[in-house]
Design a protein around this motif. Sequence first.
Motif, PDB file in Angstrom:
ATOM      1  N   VAL A 157      17.683 102.454 136.768  1.00 39.85           N
ATOM      2  CA  VAL A 157      16.772 101.998 135.723  1.00 39.85           C
ATOM      3  C   VAL A 157      17.202 100.581 135.362  1.00 39.85           C
ATOM      4  O   VAL A 157      18.319 100.361 134.887  1.00 39.85           O
ATOM      5  N   LEU A 158      16.334  99.635 135.627  1.00 40.53           N
ATOM      6  CA  LEU A 158      16.625  98.226 135.405  1.00 40.53           C
ATOM      7  C   LEU A 158      15.743  97.767 134.246  1.00 40.53           C
ATOM      8  O   LEU A 158      14.533  97.609 134.405  1.00 40.53           O
ATOM      9  N   TYR A 159      16.350  97.579 133.084  1.00 42.50           N
ATOM     10  CA  TYR A 159      15.547  97.115 131.958  1.00 42.50           C
ATOM     11  C   TYR A 159      15.868  95.649 131.688  1.00 42.50           C
ATOM     12  O   TYR A 159      17.013  95.248 131.579  1.00 42.50           O
ATOM     13  N   CYS A 160      14.831  94.849 131.632  1.00 45.71           N
ATOM     14  CA  CYS A 160      14.956  93.407 131.389  1.00 45.71           C
ATOM     15  C   CYS A 160      14.616  93.130 129.931  1.00 45.71           C
ATOM     16  O   CYS A 160      13.624  93.656 129.409  1.00 45.71           O
ATOM     17  N   PHE A 161      15.425  92.299 129.288  1.00 43.89           N
ATOM     18  CA  PHE A 161      15.215  92.025 127.865  1.00 43.89           C
ATOM     19  C   PHE A 161      15.420  90.540 127.592  1.00 43.89           C
ATOM     20  O   PHE A 161      16.158  89.854 128.304  1.00 43.89           O
ATOM     21  N   PRO A 162      14.788  90.020 126.535  1.00 51.77           N
ATOM     22  CA  PRO A 162      14.865  88.580 126.258  1.00 51.77           C
ATOM     23  C   PRO A 162      16.256  88.088 125.888  1.00 51.77           C
ATOM     24  O   PRO A 162      16.685  87.018 126.334  1.00 51.77           O
ATOM     25  N   GLY A 163      16.973  88.837 125.034  1.00 50.73           N
ATOM     26  CA  GLY A 163      18.302  88.398 124.633  1.00 50.73           C
ATOM     27  C   GLY A 163      18.836  89.224 123.483  1.00 50.73           C
ATOM     28  O   GLY A 163      18.088  89.608 122.580  1.00 50.73           O
ATOM     29  N   ALA A 164      20.131  89.509 123.537  1.00 48.92           N
ATOM     30  CA  ALA A 164      20.785  90.264 122.467  1.00 48.92           C
ATOM     31  C   ALA A 164      22.151  89.643 122.220  1.00 48.92           C
ATOM     32  O   ALA A 164      22.867  89.311 123.181  1.00 48.92           O
ATOM     33  N   TYR A 165      22.522  89.497 120.962  1.00 45.70           N
ATOM     34  CA  TYR A 165      23.734  88.766 120.603  1.00 45.70           C
ATOM     35  C   TYR A 165      24.601  89.581 119.652  1.00 45.70           C
ATOM     36  O   TYR A 165      24.104  90.427 118.902  1.00 45.70           O
ATOM     37  N   ALA A 166      25.894  89.288 119.697  1.00 45.46           N
ATOM     38  CA  ALA A 166      26.838  89.987 118.826  1.00 45.46           C
ATOM     39  C   ALA A 166      26.702  89.547 117.379  1.00 45.46           C
ATOM     40  O   ALA A 166      27.001  90.313 116.461  1.00 45.46           O
ATOM     41  N   ARG A 167      26.248  88.314 117.177  1.00 50.39           N
ATOM     42  CA  ARG A 167      26.097  87.783 115.814  1.00 50.39           C
ATOM     43  C   ARG A 167      24.642  87.410 115.573  1.00 50.39           C
ATOM     44  O   ARG A 167      23.990  86.829 116.444  1.00 50.39           O
ATOM     45  N   GLN A 168      24.182  87.687 114.381  1.00 51.24           N
ATOM     46  CA  GLN A 168      22.797  87.375 114.051  1.00 51.24           C
ATOM     47  C   GLN A 168      22.524  85.875 114.079  1.00 51.24           C
ATOM     48  O   GLN A 168      21.428  85.437 114.437  1.00 51.24           O
ATOM     49  N   ASP A 169      23.524  85.066 113.721  1.00 51.63           N
ATOM     50  CA  ASP A 169      23.303  83.625 113.695  1.00 51.63           C
ATOM     51  C   ASP A 169      23.291  83.000 115.086  1.00 51.63           C
ATOM     52  O   ASP A 169      23.086  81.799 115.233  1.00 51.63           O
ATOM     53  N   GLY A 180       7.142  90.095 120.447  1.00 56.00           N
ATOM     54  CA  GLY A 180       7.801  90.866 121.478  1.00 56.00           C
ATOM     55  C   GLY A 180       9.277  90.582 121.649  1.00 56.00           C
ATOM     56  O   GLY A 180       9.957  91.271 122.421  1.00 56.00           O
ATOM     57  N   ALA A 181       9.824  89.578 120.946  1.00 55.18           N
ATOM     58  CA  ALA A 181      11.223  89.210 121.156  1.00 55.18           C
ATOM     59  C   ALA A 181      12.185  90.188 120.474  1.00 55.18           C
ATOM     60  O   ALA A 181      13.280  90.451 120.992  1.00 55.18           O
ATOM     61  N   ARG A 182      11.806  90.713 119.330  1.00 61.58           N
ATOM     62  CA  ARG A 182      12.699  91.590 118.590  1.00 61.58           C
ATOM     63  C   ARG A 182      12.775  92.971 119.245  1.00 61.58           C
ATOM     64  O   ARG A 182      11.831  93.428 119.873  1.00 61.58           O
ATOM     65  N   GLY A 183      13.927  93.624 119.093  1.00 58.89           N
ATOM     66  CA  GLY A 183      14.082  94.988 119.586  1.00 58.89           C
ATOM     67  C   GLY A 183      15.095  95.145 120.702  1.00 58.89           C
ATOM     68  O   GLY A 183      15.310  96.259 121.196  1.00 58.89           O
ATOM     69  N   CYS A 184      15.759  94.060 121.096  1.00 59.11           N
ATOM     70  CA  CYS A 184      16.694  94.138 122.222  1.00 59.11           C
ATOM     71  C   CYS A 184      17.917  94.993 121.888  1.00 59.11           C
ATOM     72  O   CYS A 184      18.400  95.754 122.742  1.00 59.11           O
ATOM     73  N   THR A 185      18.426  94.868 120.663  1.00 58.22           N
ATOM     74  CA  THR A 185      19.582  95.674 120.270  1.00 58.22           C
ATOM     75  C   THR A 185      19.212  97.150 120.230  1.00 58.22           C
ATOM     76  O   THR A 185      19.939  98.005 120.755  1.00 58.22           O
ATOM     77  N   LEU A 186      18.067  97.451 119.644  1.00 56.14           N
ATOM     78  CA  LEU A 186      17.607  98.835 119.576  1.00 56.14           C
ATOM     79  C   LEU A 186      17.428  99.406 120.977  1.00 56.14           C
ATOM     80  O   LEU A 186      17.826 100.551 121.259  1.00 56.14           O
ATOM     81  N   ASP A 214      29.303  85.691 129.067  1.00 57.22           N
ATOM     82  CA  ASP A 214      30.145  85.797 127.873  1.00 57.22           C
ATOM     83  C   ASP A 214      29.346  86.254 126.657  1.00 57.22           C
ATOM     84  O   ASP A 214      29.855  87.003 125.808  1.00 57.22           O
ATOM     85  N   GLU A 215      28.068  85.834 126.565  1.00 53.80           N
ATOM     86  CA  GLU A 215      27.213  86.298 125.470  1.00 53.80           C
ATOM     87  C   GLU A 215      26.930  87.787 125.627  1.00 53.80           C
ATOM     88  O   GLU A 215      26.958  88.547 124.634  1.00 53.80           O
ATOM     89  N   GLN A 216      26.662  88.207 126.857  1.00 53.02           N
ATOM     90  CA  GLN A 216      26.414  89.633 127.105  1.00 53.02           C
ATOM     91  C   GLN A 216      27.666  90.459 126.827  1.00 53.02           C
ATOM     92  O   GLN A 216      27.574  91.554 126.271  1.00 53.02           O
ATOM     93  N   ARG A 217      28.827  89.933 127.213  1.00 50.95           N
ATOM     94  CA  ARG A 217      30.074  90.672 127.002  1.00 50.95           C
ATOM     95  C   ARG A 217      30.335  90.897 125.512  1.00 50.95           C
ATOM     96  O   ARG A 217      30.697  92.000 125.095  1.00 50.95           O
ATOM     97  N   ALA A 218      30.127  89.864 124.707  1.00 51.82           N
ATOM     98  CA  ALA A 218      30.343  90.005 123.260  1.00 51.82           C
ATOM     99  C   ALA A 218      29.404  91.054 122.681  1.00 51.82           C
ATOM    100  O   ALA A 218      29.814  91.878 121.843  1.00 51.82           O
TER     101      ALA A 218
END
Length: 296
Positions: A157-169, A180-186, A214-218
């Motif tokens: 299952v390969l899900y592609c998403f716009p971006g998810a970050y460890a910090r909101q800022d 459509g951008a929101r929801g990556c963390t969920l 590194d962004e994905q790892r965090a």
Amino acid sequence: MAQRTRLDDDHCAIAQALDVVGDWWTLLIVRDAARGVRRFEEMQRELGVSRKVLSERLKLLVAADVVTRVPYQDRPVRHEYRLTPRGRALLPVLVALQDWGDTWVLGEGETMATAAETSLEARRVHELLGTRVPELRLAGHDGEPRDPVSTDTPYTVLYCFPGAYARQDAYPPGWAGIPGARGCTLESCTFRDQLAEFTAAGATVHGVSSQRPDEQRAFAEKEGLRFPLLSDAELALTAALRLPTFRAAGVSRLKRLTLVLDGDRTVRDVQYPVTDVTASVEAALRTVRDLASRTD
């Protein structure tokens, strides 16, 4: 070789680049090589171009070190055409052209991380059904290169998403206002919470975004993800499958979609657009279970 008019502006990089790839056939050849279409007969069939024109454009691209000839058969000797590092560096150009076309030619000029179900963009994504994902490697959030298609389980299952970050800022300015951008963390956390069920059904889960590893790892460490996030920062997978993108903070971002692939690298199910992320995770799980039940 056909006569070509050279652009004499020696100091303009745009003019000099167009001297190499300013013909539409050359960029389409690069597009198809990125998709894994590398042999002359396959290219001619895909493009519908004459043998003469294709031969001329390939000679040009070889001379410019955009593609290289690699033998794949000895008797008689036959070659296929593979992108060089210089050729792969053109992939962001192709993705930018596609994004511009999706937004301003096929769409309505609005920056979106999704699409209408009836759009030509959505139709293109659904035409991936039955196609094979070419072999390539993406950087995992742990720094290790990985095949986006698992060789250890019957399904991926390969899900592609716009971006998810460890910090909101860390999110780009105006992110919440992009449809459509929101929801990556969920989405990632829903896959995390149901990972055991996907594993039991015979599927590996991979998340893909164009973020840096590194962004994905965090993000993965913060949310306790137990499956790989893969970085398509160089847009190799995006160009290979012609996946839809949008621009935010100067970066090409993948629109949200989900693919289910089998062990032969064939796309067996496509979800796009994804408007309800939890429902899409459930739909992917049902698809895997249904595919597995057919082989029992």
